[in-house]
Write an enzyme that holds these catalytic residues in place. Structure first.
Site, PDB file in Angstrom:
ATOM      1  N   ASP A 293      55.756  40.013  21.901  1.00  0.00           N
ATOM      2  CA  ASP A 293      54.627  39.167  21.486  1.00  0.00           C
ATOM      3  C   ASP A 293      53.915  39.607  20.217  1.00  0.00           C
ATOM      4  O   ASP A 293      52.758  39.270  20.005  1.00  0.00           O
ATOM      5  CB  ASP A 293      53.613  39.148  22.632  1.00  0.00           C
ATOM      6  CG  ASP A 293      53.218  40.557  23.069  1.00  0.00           C
ATOM      7  OD1 ASP A 293      53.377  41.484  22.258  1.00  0.00           O
ATOM      8  OD2 ASP A 293      52.752  40.723  24.206  1.00  0.00           O
TER       9      ASP A 293
ATOM     10  N   GLU B 125      61.951  40.172  26.983  1.00  0.00           N
ATOM     11  CA  GLU B 125      60.609  40.236  27.587  1.00  0.00           C
ATOM     12  C   GLU B 125      59.914  38.882  27.444  1.00  0.00           C
ATOM     13  O   GLU B 125      58.779  38.769  26.958  1.00  0.00           O
ATOM     14  CB  GLU B 125      59.753  41.364  26.994  1.00  0.00           C
ATOM     15  CG  GLU B 125      58.563  41.720  27.884  1.00  0.00           C
ATOM     16  CD  GLU B 125      57.748  42.897  27.363  1.00  0.00           C
ATOM     17  OE1 GLU B 125      58.142  44.057  27.615  1.00  0.00           O
ATOM     18  OE2 GLU B 125      56.730  42.671  26.696  1.00  0.00           O
TER      19      GLU B 125
ATOM     20  N   GLU C 159      48.569  38.042  20.754  1.00  0.00           N
ATOM     21  CA  GLU C 159      49.850  38.168  21.457  1.00  0.00           C
ATOM     22  C   GLU C 159      50.178  36.985  22.368  1.00  0.00           C
ATOM     23  O   GLU C 159      51.333  36.572  22.472  1.00  0.00           O
ATOM     24  CB  GLU C 159      49.894  39.472  22.266  1.00  0.00           C
ATOM     25  CG  GLU C 159      49.977  40.739  21.416  1.00  0.00           C
ATOM     26  CD  GLU C 159      48.629  41.204  20.860  1.00  0.00           C
ATOM     27  OE1 GLU C 159      47.595  40.593  21.193  1.00  0.00           O
ATOM     28  OE2 GLU C 159      48.606  42.186  20.096  1.00  0.00           O
TER      29      GLU C 159
ATOM     30  N   HIS D 140      43.998  50.278  21.590  1.00  0.00           N
ATOM     31  CA  HIS D 140      44.278  49.777  20.236  1.00  0.00           C
ATOM     32  C   HIS D 140      44.118  48.272  20.055  1.00  0.00           C
ATOM     33  O   HIS D 140      44.160  47.781  18.930  1.00  0.00           O
ATOM     34  CB  HIS D 140      45.716  50.130  19.840  1.00  0.00           C
ATOM     35  CG  HIS D 140      46.753  49.334  20.574  1.00  0.00           C
ATOM     36  ND1 HIS D 140      47.137  48.091  20.165  1.00  0.00           N
ATOM     37  CD2 HIS D 140      47.457  49.593  21.686  1.00  0.00           C
ATOM     38  CE1 HIS D 140      48.059  47.625  21.000  1.00  0.00           C
ATOM     39  NE2 HIS D 140      48.266  48.510  21.938  1.00  0.00           N
TER      40      HIS D 140
ATOM     41  N   ARG E 140      43.594  44.498  19.206  1.00  0.00           N
ATOM     42  CA  ARG E 140      42.828  43.857  18.129  1.00  0.00           C
ATOM     43  C   ARG E 140      41.539  43.204  18.659  1.00  0.00           C
ATOM     44  O   ARG E 140      40.485  43.319  18.041  1.00  0.00           O
ATOM     45  CB  ARG E 140      43.721  42.796  17.473  1.00  0.00           C
ATOM     46  CG  ARG E 140      43.487  42.561  16.010  1.00  0.00           C
ATOM     47  CD  ARG E 140      44.606  41.695  15.440  1.00  0.00           C
ATOM     48  NE  ARG E 140      45.626  42.493  14.785  1.00  0.00           N
ATOM     49  CZ  ARG E 140      45.639  42.773  13.482  1.00  0.00           C
ATOM     50  NH1 ARG E 140      44.695  42.332  12.698  1.00  0.00           N
ATOM     51  NH2 ARG E 140      46.618  43.499  12.970  1.00  0.00           N
TER      52      ARG E 140
ATOM     53  N   HIS F 180      46.005  55.731  18.199  1.00  0.00           N
ATOM     54  CA  HIS F 180      46.726  54.759  17.362  1.00  0.00           C
ATOM     55  C   HIS F 180      46.358  55.002  15.899  1.00  0.00           C
ATOM     56  O   HIS F 180      45.283  55.523  15.606  1.00  0.00           O
ATOM     57  CB  HIS F 180      46.295  53.364  17.812  1.00  0.00           C
ATOM     58  CG  HIS F 180      47.147  52.250  17.296  1.00  0.00           C
ATOM     59  ND1 HIS F 180      47.056  51.792  16.004  1.00  0.00           N
ATOM     60  CD2 HIS F 180      48.093  51.503  17.882  1.00  0.00           C
ATOM     61  CE1 HIS F 180      47.925  50.791  15.825  1.00  0.00           C
ATOM     62  NE2 HIS F 180      48.568  50.600  16.953  1.00  0.00           N
TER      63      HIS F 180
HETATM   64  C1  UD1 Z   1      50.475  45.692  16.743  1.00  0.00           C
HETATM   65  C2  UD1 Z   1      50.712  44.389  17.495  1.00  0.00           C
HETATM   66  C3  UD1 Z   1      50.291  44.533  18.953  1.00  0.00           C
HETATM   67  C4  UD1 Z   1      50.936  45.751  19.593  1.00  0.00           C
HETATM   68  C5  UD1 Z   1      50.671  46.984  18.734  1.00  0.00           C
HETATM   69  C6  UD1 Z   1      51.404  48.173  19.309  1.00  0.00           C
HETATM   70  C7  UD1 Z   1      50.385  42.325  16.216  1.00  0.00           C
HETATM   71  C8  UD1 Z   1      49.422  41.345  15.674  1.00  0.00           C
HETATM   72  N1  UD1 Z   1      49.876  43.340  16.894  1.00  0.00           N
HETATM   73  O1  UD1 Z   1      49.075  45.887  16.721  1.00  0.00           O
HETATM   74  O2  UD1 Z   1      50.696  43.372  19.661  1.00  0.00           O
HETATM   75  O3  UD1 Z   1      50.356  45.921  20.866  1.00  0.00           O
HETATM   76  O4  UD1 Z   1      51.144  46.756  17.410  1.00  0.00           O
HETATM   77  O5  UD1 Z   1      50.894  49.382  18.848  1.00  0.00           O
HETATM   78  O6  UD1 Z   1      51.564  42.167  16.013  1.00  0.00           O
HETATM   79  N2  UD1 Z   1      49.129  51.797  11.173  1.00  0.00           N
HETATM   80  C9  UD1 Z   1      49.616  52.865  10.460  1.00  0.00           C
HETATM   81  N3  UD1 Z   1      50.869  53.340  10.783  1.00  0.00           N
HETATM   82  C10 UD1 Z   1      51.619  52.834  11.783  1.00  0.00           C
HETATM   83  C11 UD1 Z   1      51.111  51.761  12.516  1.00  0.00           C
HETATM   84  C12 UD1 Z   1      49.858  51.221  12.197  1.00  0.00           C
HETATM   85  O7  UD1 Z   1      48.981  53.375   9.558  1.00  0.00           O
HETATM   86  O8  UD1 Z   1      52.730  53.333  12.024  1.00  0.00           O
HETATM   87  C13 UD1 Z   1      47.788  51.261  10.841  1.00  0.00           C
HETATM   88  C14 UD1 Z   1      47.778  50.486   9.522  1.00  0.00           C
HETATM   89  O9  UD1 Z   1      46.555  50.688   8.876  1.00  0.00           O
HETATM   90  C15 UD1 Z   1      47.885  49.029  10.013  1.00  0.00           C
HETATM   91  C16 UD1 Z   1      47.039  49.097  11.267  1.00  0.00           C
HETATM   92  O10 UD1 Z   1      47.345  50.361  11.863  1.00  0.00           O
HETATM   93  O11 UD1 Z   1      47.432  48.099   9.066  1.00  0.00           O
HETATM   94  C17 UD1 Z   1      47.233  48.001  12.263  1.00  0.00           C
HETATM   95  O12 UD1 Z   1      48.628  47.782  12.537  1.00  0.00           O
HETATM   96  P1  UD1 Z   1      49.089  46.309  13.053  1.00  0.00           P
HETATM   97  O13 UD1 Z   1      50.552  46.300  13.286  1.00  0.00           O
HETATM   98  O14 UD1 Z   1      48.533  45.253  12.169  1.00  0.00           O
HETATM   99  O15 UD1 Z   1      48.299  46.122  14.408  1.00  0.00           O
HETATM  100  P2  UD1 Z   1      48.373  46.929  15.771  1.00  0.00           P
HETATM  101  O16 UD1 Z   1      46.975  47.011  16.287  1.00  0.00           O
HETATM  102  O17 UD1 Z   1      49.159  48.154  15.616  1.00  0.00           O
HETATM  103  N1  UDP Z   2      53.569  55.410  23.317  1.00  0.00           N
HETATM  104  C1  UDP Z   2      54.145  56.467  22.613  1.00  0.00           C
HETATM  105  N2  UDP Z   2      53.339  57.372  21.976  1.00  0.00           N
HETATM  106  C2  UDP Z   2      51.988  57.264  22.000  1.00  0.00           C
HETATM  107  C3  UDP Z   2      51.390  56.188  22.717  1.00  0.00           C
HETATM  108  C4  UDP Z   2      52.226  55.264  23.345  1.00  0.00           C
HETATM  109  O1  UDP Z   2      55.371  56.599  22.586  1.00  0.00           O
HETATM  110  O2  UDP Z   2      51.314  58.117  21.406  1.00  0.00           O
HETATM  111  C5  UDP Z   2      54.461  54.422  23.980  1.00  0.00           C
HETATM  112  C6  UDP Z   2      54.195  54.134  25.440  1.00  0.00           C
HETATM  113  O3  UDP Z   2      54.954  54.985  26.284  1.00  0.00           O
HETATM  114  C7  UDP Z   2      54.662  52.686  25.577  1.00  0.00           C
HETATM  115  C8  UDP Z   2      54.387  52.092  24.206  1.00  0.00           C
HETATM  116  O4  UDP Z   2      54.247  53.195  23.316  1.00  0.00           O
HETATM  117  O5  UDP Z   2      56.068  52.638  25.774  1.00  0.00           O
HETATM  118  C9  UDP Z   2      53.132  51.280  24.213  1.00  0.00           C
HETATM  119  O6  UDP Z   2      52.804  50.962  22.905  1.00  0.00           O
HETATM  120  P1  UDP Z   2      51.406  50.402  22.471  1.00  0.00           P
HETATM  121  O7  UDP Z   2      50.374  50.772  23.470  1.00  0.00           O
HETATM  122  O8  UDP Z   2      51.203  50.813  21.059  1.00  0.00           O
HETATM  123  O9  UDP Z   2      51.653  48.830  22.441  1.00  0.00           O
HETATM  124  P2  UDP Z   2      51.617  47.674  23.558  1.00  0.00           P
HETATM  125  O10 UDP Z   2      52.521  48.055  24.664  1.00  0.00           O
HETATM  126  O11 UDP Z   2      50.179  47.521  23.953  1.00  0.00           O
HETATM  127  O12 UDP Z   2      52.081  46.476  22.815  1.00  0.00           O
END
Ligand code: UD1
Ligand code: UDP
Length: 368
Positions: A92, A114, A128, A201, A203, A234
């Site tokens: 999602d 999924e 999502e 984490h 949004r 995160h």
């Molecule tokens: C995204 C997904 C969310 C998922 C989450 C898992 C969308 C809209 N959201 O949200 O569904 O649950 O990933 O973690 O698709 N950043 C870094 N390095 C990284 C990752 C993120 O610096 O490796 C920072 C960056 O500033 C980035 C911000 O985190 O702009 C947000 O990342 P983004 O993918 O937009 O949203 P998530 O909250 O991670």
């Molecule tokens: N996870 C990880 N390292 C971390 C935190 C989470 O490997 O420091 C794994 C966790 O076991 C799960 C997945 O990341 O499999 C969940 O990811 P996240 O919470 O970022 O996203 P969501 O599932 O909410 O989309």
């Protein structure tokens, strides 16, 4: 072709890539959008997956507009060059939604791994729920992890011949991660105390809801010297700012960098309880019998709530505070929640999906 971009998608797609690479009748092309960077690369390294294409779209503090437009424009030439027979997306995220949209524009069949999770509220989780509903409209193959998820798709009018119950690929990943003799310096710090495992984490929780969560957690930790919390944070700068403002100086919480999935599963298996707004962690912790307080108003994973291991506590400070405290102080309530439950499959989801794609197995959803 498999397309994904964030940590959770990678954790759930890498085992499938490795399964598909072992199938003679299937050629795989792996595309990462790079919606995440460090957190994605960590998982690719763990599973030894080297992408064929990397769109590298991540920007610090990216908006949904940034992610959507960058992926849409960058994926088009790859789809046109490779002409895949089917594109597999997961779950999602924005990567999932935009890739499905691009495939629809080019009339390429989509397989949704999924599929069928629903809260029926497109603002929770945001974005999502919208993303997965849209993918559900265009997808040809719908790999639902559970019967509940499959029923959601059927009740929306999806053709039952396109819906398969496969289990969740995360259970496949979990077969190899948890070890009895696992150790880690952070677990040594916790010692004989109760380990509280935290992630946050979402949004829709950025801003006041996240401050509420952190304040409630800090109050309980201050009152319970037998607890120590580990919070792999995160990389979103807004999450880090809120955590810094509310949790700085709290000696009973260690905020650490994102950990490898191998470590994460072992931390989950060893914790006393978990507080999270994550989706994936709601699937993982219950199978280790660890109670989870879900800091969200809705969940698309009602199986764990039904089984009693997940409890939705929302994002109100007082409610999180009371629920967390109660779970620590009331043994009956703790024991009621602390039992193993795994409604998400038997660890063979990847081979089922590969069989279906090879045309070996035809077992679409049937009325029970
Ligand atoms: C995204 C997904 C969310 C998922 C989450 C898992 C969308 C809209 N959201 O949200 O569904 O649950 O990933 O973690 O698709 N950043 C870094 N390095 C990284 C990752 C993120 O610096 O490796 C920072 C960056 O500033 C980035 C911000 O985190 O702009 C947000 O990342 P983004 O993918 O937009 O949203 P998530 O909250 O991670
Ligand atoms: N996870 C990880 N390292 C971390 C935190 C989470 O490997 O420091 C794994 C966790 O076991 C799960 C997945 O990341 O499999 C969940 O990811 P996240 O919470 O970022 O996203 P969501 O599932 O909410 O989309």
């Amino acid at each position: 072709m498999l397309v994904f971009g964030t940590r959770p998608e990678a954790i759930k797609m890498c085992p499938l890539i490795n399964e598909l690479k072992g199938r003679k009748k299937i050629d795989t092309v792996v595309v990462v959008t790079g919606q995440h960077r460090q957190m994605l690369d960590q998982v690719l390294n763990t599973f030894n997956v080297i992408p064929d294409y990397d769109l590298s779209i991540m920007k610090p503090g990216q908006s949904l507009f940034d992610i959507t437009t960058n992926i849409l424009n960058n994926i088009k030439p790859i789809l046109e060059k490779e002409k895949p027979d089917v594109v597999l997306v997961h779950g999602d995220t924005s990567t999932t939604f935009v890739t499905a949209l691009a495939c629809y524009y080019l009339q390429i069949p989509v397989g949704h791994v999924e599929a069928g999770l629903r809260t029926h509220n497109i603002y929770s989780p945001y974005p999502e729920e919208f993303n997965r509903q849209v993918v559900g409209i265009v997808s040809e193959y719908n790999f639902a992890p559970t019967e509940m998820a499959a029923n959601n798709l059927i009740s929306e009018g999806k053709d039952p011949n396109k819906v398969y119950i496969t289990g969740n690929t995360v259970i496949d990943a979990m077969q190899h991660t948890v070890k009895k003799d696992y150790t880690h310096p952070e677990l040594e710090w916790v010692g004989e105390d109760k380990l509280i495992f935290i992630t946050a984490h979402r949004r829709e929780n950025l801003g006041e809801p996240m401050h509420n969560m952190f304040r409630a957690i800090r109050r309980v930790l201050d009152e319970h010297p037998e607890c120590k919390a580990i919070y792999p944070i995160h990389m979103n700068p807004l999450v880090r700012k809120a955590a810094d403002e509310e949790l700085k100086g709290c000696s009973r919480i260690h905020i650490i960098e994102p950990i490898e999935v191998f470590d994460c599963h072992n931390f989950e298996a060893k914790c006393h309880l978990c507080l999270t707004d994550s989706g994936g962690i709601q699937e993982e912790c219950p199978s280790y019998g660890r109670p989870v307080l879900v800091m969200r108003d809705t969940t698309e994973r009602p199986e764990g709530v039904k089984a009693g291991t997940l409890k939705l506590v929302g994002t109100d400070e007082e409610i999180i505070y009371k629920s967390f405290k109660e779970l620590l102080e009331n043994e009956n309530i703790y024991c009621e929640m602390a039992h193993a439950c795994n409604p998400y499959g038997d660890g063979n989801a990847c081979s089922r999906i590969a069989d279906i794609l090879e045309g070996k197995m035809y077992s679409p959803w049937k009325e029970q």
